[in-house]
Design an enzyme around this catalytic site. Structure first.
Site, PDB file in Angstrom:
ATOM      1  N   HIS A  19       0.827  -1.207   0.000  1.00  0.00           N
ATOM      2  CA  HIS A  19       0.000   0.000   0.000  1.00  0.00           C
ATOM      3  C   HIS A  19       0.864   1.260   0.000  1.00  0.00           C
ATOM      4  O   HIS A  19       0.579   2.231   0.679  1.00  0.00           O
ATOM      5  CB  HIS A  19      -1.001  -0.024   1.157  1.00  0.00           C
ATOM      6  CG  HIS A  19      -2.082  -1.035   0.923  1.00  0.00           C
ATOM      7  ND1 HIS A  19      -3.178  -0.778   0.139  1.00  0.00           N
ATOM      8  CD2 HIS A  19      -2.188  -2.327   1.311  1.00  0.00           C
ATOM      9  CE1 HIS A  19      -3.941  -1.861   0.075  1.00  0.00           C
ATOM     10  NE2 HIS A  19      -3.356  -2.823   0.773  1.00  0.00           N
ATOM     11  N   ASP A  21       2.571   1.701  -3.355  1.00  0.00           N
ATOM     12  CA  ASP A  21       2.844   1.942  -4.796  1.00  0.00           C
ATOM     13  C   ASP A  21       1.981   3.050  -5.384  1.00  0.00           C
ATOM     14  O   ASP A  21       2.459   3.875  -6.162  1.00  0.00           O
ATOM     15  CB  ASP A  21       2.766   0.645  -5.621  1.00  0.00           C
ATOM     16  CG  ASP A  21       1.420  -0.070  -5.622  1.00  0.00           C
ATOM     17  OD1 ASP A  21       0.538   0.282  -4.797  1.00  0.00           O
ATOM     18  OD2 ASP A  21       1.257  -0.999  -6.448  1.00  0.00           O
ATOM     19  N   GLY A 103      -6.959 -15.722  -6.525  1.00  0.00           N
ATOM     20  CA  GLY A 103      -7.592 -15.073  -5.374  1.00  0.00           C
ATOM     21  C   GLY A 103      -6.789 -15.241  -4.098  1.00  0.00           C
ATOM     22  O   GLY A 103      -7.333 -15.205  -3.000  1.00  0.00           O
ATOM     23  N   GLY A 105      -3.800 -13.425  -3.572  1.00  0.00           N
ATOM     24  CA  GLY A 105      -2.905 -12.284  -3.368  1.00  0.00           C
ATOM     25  C   GLY A 105      -1.526 -12.503  -3.962  1.00  0.00           C
ATOM     26  O   GLY A 105      -0.564 -11.862  -3.561  1.00  0.00           O
ATOM     27  N   SER A 107      -1.073 -12.247  -7.330  1.00  0.00           N
ATOM     28  CA  SER A 107      -1.132 -11.538  -8.615  1.00  0.00           C
ATOM     29  C   SER A 107      -1.432 -12.435  -9.803  1.00  0.00           C
ATOM     30  O   SER A 107      -0.852 -12.268 -10.885  1.00  0.00           O
ATOM     31  CB  SER A 107       0.157 -10.756  -8.866  1.00  0.00           C
ATOM     32  OG  SER A 107       0.235  -9.701  -7.981  1.00  0.00           O
ATOM     33  N   SER A 108      -2.370 -13.365  -9.624  1.00  0.00           N
ATOM     34  CA  SER A 108      -2.751 -14.189 -10.770  1.00  0.00           C
ATOM     35  C   SER A 108      -3.359 -13.324 -11.879  1.00  0.00           C
ATOM     36  O   SER A 108      -3.140 -13.594 -13.063  1.00  0.00           O
ATOM     37  CB  SER A 108      -3.725 -15.281 -10.338  1.00  0.00           C
ATOM     38  OG  SER A 108      -4.876 -14.716  -9.741  1.00  0.00           O
ATOM     39  N   ASP A 149       2.472  -4.901  -9.132  1.00  0.00           N
ATOM     40  CA  ASP A 149       2.332  -6.293  -9.569  1.00  0.00           C
ATOM     41  C   ASP A 149       2.743  -6.449 -11.032  1.00  0.00           C
ATOM     42  O   ASP A 149       3.519  -7.332 -11.394  1.00  0.00           O
ATOM     43  CB  ASP A 149       0.885  -6.761  -9.391  1.00  0.00           C
ATOM     44  CG  ASP A 149       0.386  -6.564  -7.972  1.00  0.00           C
ATOM     45  OD1 ASP A 149       1.212  -6.392  -7.072  1.00  0.00           O
ATOM     46  OD2 ASP A 149      -0.848  -6.569  -7.782  1.00  0.00           O
ATOM     47  N   TYR A 197     -10.006  -1.755  -0.613  1.00  0.00           N
ATOM     48  CA  TYR A 197      -8.788  -1.315  -1.315  1.00  0.00           C
ATOM     49  C   TYR A 197      -8.980   0.097  -1.881  1.00  0.00           C
ATOM     50  O   TYR A 197      -8.164   0.986  -1.654  1.00  0.00           O
ATOM     51  CB  TYR A 197      -8.437  -2.309  -2.436  1.00  0.00           C
ATOM     52  CG  TYR A 197      -7.146  -1.978  -3.140  1.00  0.00           C
ATOM     53  CD1 TYR A 197      -5.942  -2.553  -2.735  1.00  0.00           C
ATOM     54  CD2 TYR A 197      -7.108  -1.081  -4.204  1.00  0.00           C
ATOM     55  CE1 TYR A 197      -4.745  -2.244  -3.368  1.00  0.00           C
ATOM     56  CE2 TYR A 197      -5.924  -0.762  -4.839  1.00  0.00           C
ATOM     57  CZ  TYR A 197      -4.757  -1.356  -4.425  1.00  0.00           C
ATOM     58  OH  TYR A 197      -3.571  -1.035  -5.053  1.00  0.00           O
TER      59      TYR A 197
HETATM   60  C1  GLA Z   1      -2.488  -5.072  -4.813  1.00  0.00           C
HETATM   61  C2  GLA Z   1      -2.341  -4.029  -5.918  1.00  0.00           C
HETATM   62  C3  GLA Z   1      -0.948  -3.403  -5.907  1.00  0.00           C
HETATM   63  C4  GLA Z   1      -0.580  -2.911  -4.503  1.00  0.00           C
HETATM   64  C5  GLA Z   1      -0.857  -3.989  -3.461  1.00  0.00           C
HETATM   65  C6  GLA Z   1      -0.629  -3.495  -2.059  1.00  0.00           C
HETATM   66  O1  GLA Z   1      -1.644  -6.154  -5.068  1.00  0.00           O
HETATM   67  O2  GLA Z   1      -2.575  -4.599  -7.177  1.00  0.00           O
HETATM   68  O3  GLA Z   1      -0.868  -2.360  -6.842  1.00  0.00           O
HETATM   69  O4  GLA Z   1      -1.237  -1.724  -4.199  1.00  0.00           O
HETATM   70  O5  GLA Z   1      -2.168  -4.496  -3.554  1.00  0.00           O
HETATM   71  O6  GLA Z   1       0.711  -3.225  -1.858  1.00  0.00           O
END
Ligand code: GLA
Length: 334
Positions: A19, A21, A103, A105, A107-108, A149, A197
């Site tokens: 949190h 970026d 799902g 976390g 980054s699929s 990501d 988010y």
């Molecule tokens: C998700 C978002 C990223 C980033 C993270 C938290 O993965 O896609 O851009 O903000 O949450 O660090």
């Protein structure tokens, strides 16, 4: 078969710097040895893809008018990419396979976007690829994500985490030392759309309206925020940026105990100041951290569920699986 294109894009785990970026802060993610593969042969009209992990195939007519309305939902990420590439898109007929838990976390969705973009004909730098895929994610899911990501997946370097400055998009690879292991443990499912988010992104923007860019803010300036919620959110961001710097330095100098402490402090800040953890995630972090040989642990990624990442001495027995940093997305056959 000469016309078949095959692209593989890894998932990612963030070692520290969550949190940050979307305020142009610092992050330290690494690609992991789990991949999404998009492969197919040129098609004349529509994009036609099956997915091993989904029942419904995607049949996508071009041009894409509204990626967020595409069915089935997994196809929206491909649709977002096709919409962003625009007239230069090269449609394919083929399939998607993945070993990245969905799902979780890891980054699929970003891996699918990056693999699809290359398979559909995008040519450009890793940074341009990441920016296109970030816009595709916004179109597809409406989640106002940052660049971490997509950039990590586009630019990954084997054996390294990437210290990314999200304001300048400069990337400084930091070797993940052989003396320590990075372990990922899946804890609970999460979905960022419908989560808080977007609220967090808006809260950071509101704090920046008052005190200017958080990446340049000092603790004194943050203390001037009258709203206690905005103050806590801003405090997380500025302390997390410093922890990323300190963690990268600790990894580089072999100060692994310090690195582990920084992960625990990062988790506490995400839990207390940023409110993106859950009781189940907190319990998983505490349980992992209590195992002899574990140096540190934290929730990773967007939060509200997902995975815990741990740093540990080699040979430590914990739940989860050890991950290895791999190269970023690439064409493996064309
Ligand atoms: C998700 C978002 C990223 C980033 C993270 C938290 O993965 O896609 O851009 O903000 O949450 O660090």
């Amino acid at each position: 078969m000469g016309d078949v294109i095959r692209v593989r894009a890894p998932g990612r785990v963030n070692l520290i710097g969550d949190h940050t970026d979307y305020t142009g802060g610092l992050v330290l993610p690494m690609t992991i040895d789990r991949w999404t593969v998009v492969e197919g042969e040129p098609s004349d009209g529509a994009i036609e893809l099956t997915s091993e992990s989904e029942d419904q195939p995607l049949i996508l007519d071009l041009p894409v008018l509204d990626a967020a309305a595409v069915e089935p939902p997994w196809g929206r990420f491909v649709a977002g990419v096709a919409a962003e590439i625009g007239a230069d898109v090269r449609p394919i007929r083929g399939r998607v396979t993945t070993s990245i838990p969905i799902g979780a976390g890891l980054s699929s969705s970003a891996a699918l976007e990056v693999a699809a973009a290359i398979a559909l004909g995008f040519e450009g730098t890793p940074t341009a690829l990441a920016e296109l895929c970030r816009r595709a994610e916004h179109r597809a899911s409406g989640v106002p994500c940052g660049i971490m990501d997509q950039l990590c997946i586009a630019a990954g370097v084997a054996g390294h985490a990437l210290l990314i400055d999200c304001a300048t998009l400069t990337i400084d690879p930091v070797r993940v030392p052989d003396e320590v292991a990075v372990v990922v443990q899946f804890v609970e499912h999460r979905q960022l759309d419908g989560s808080e988010y977007a609220t967090r992104v808006a809260e950071c923007a509101a704090a920046e309206e008052i005190i200017g860019p958080l990446r340049m803010a000092t603790p004194d300036l943050v203390d001037k925020l009258e709203d206690p919620v905005l103050r806590r959110r801003a405090r997380h961001v500025i302390t997390e940026n410093q922890r990323v710097r300190d963690f990268a330095a600790a990894l580089r100098s072999g100060a692994y105990v310090t690195a582990g402490h920084l992960m625990l402090r990062s988790h506490a800040s995400l839990r207390d100041d940023f409110a993106t953890s859950t009781p189940t995630m907190d319990a998983a972090v505490a349980a992992m951290a209590a195992i002899p040989g574990v140096l540190g642990a934290r929730m990773t990624g967007g939060g509200f569920g997902g995975c815990v990442v741990g740093l540990m001495e080699l040979g430590t027995q914990t739940p989860g699986w050890q991950v290895r940093a791999v190269d970023g997305a690439r064409i493996t056959r064309s």
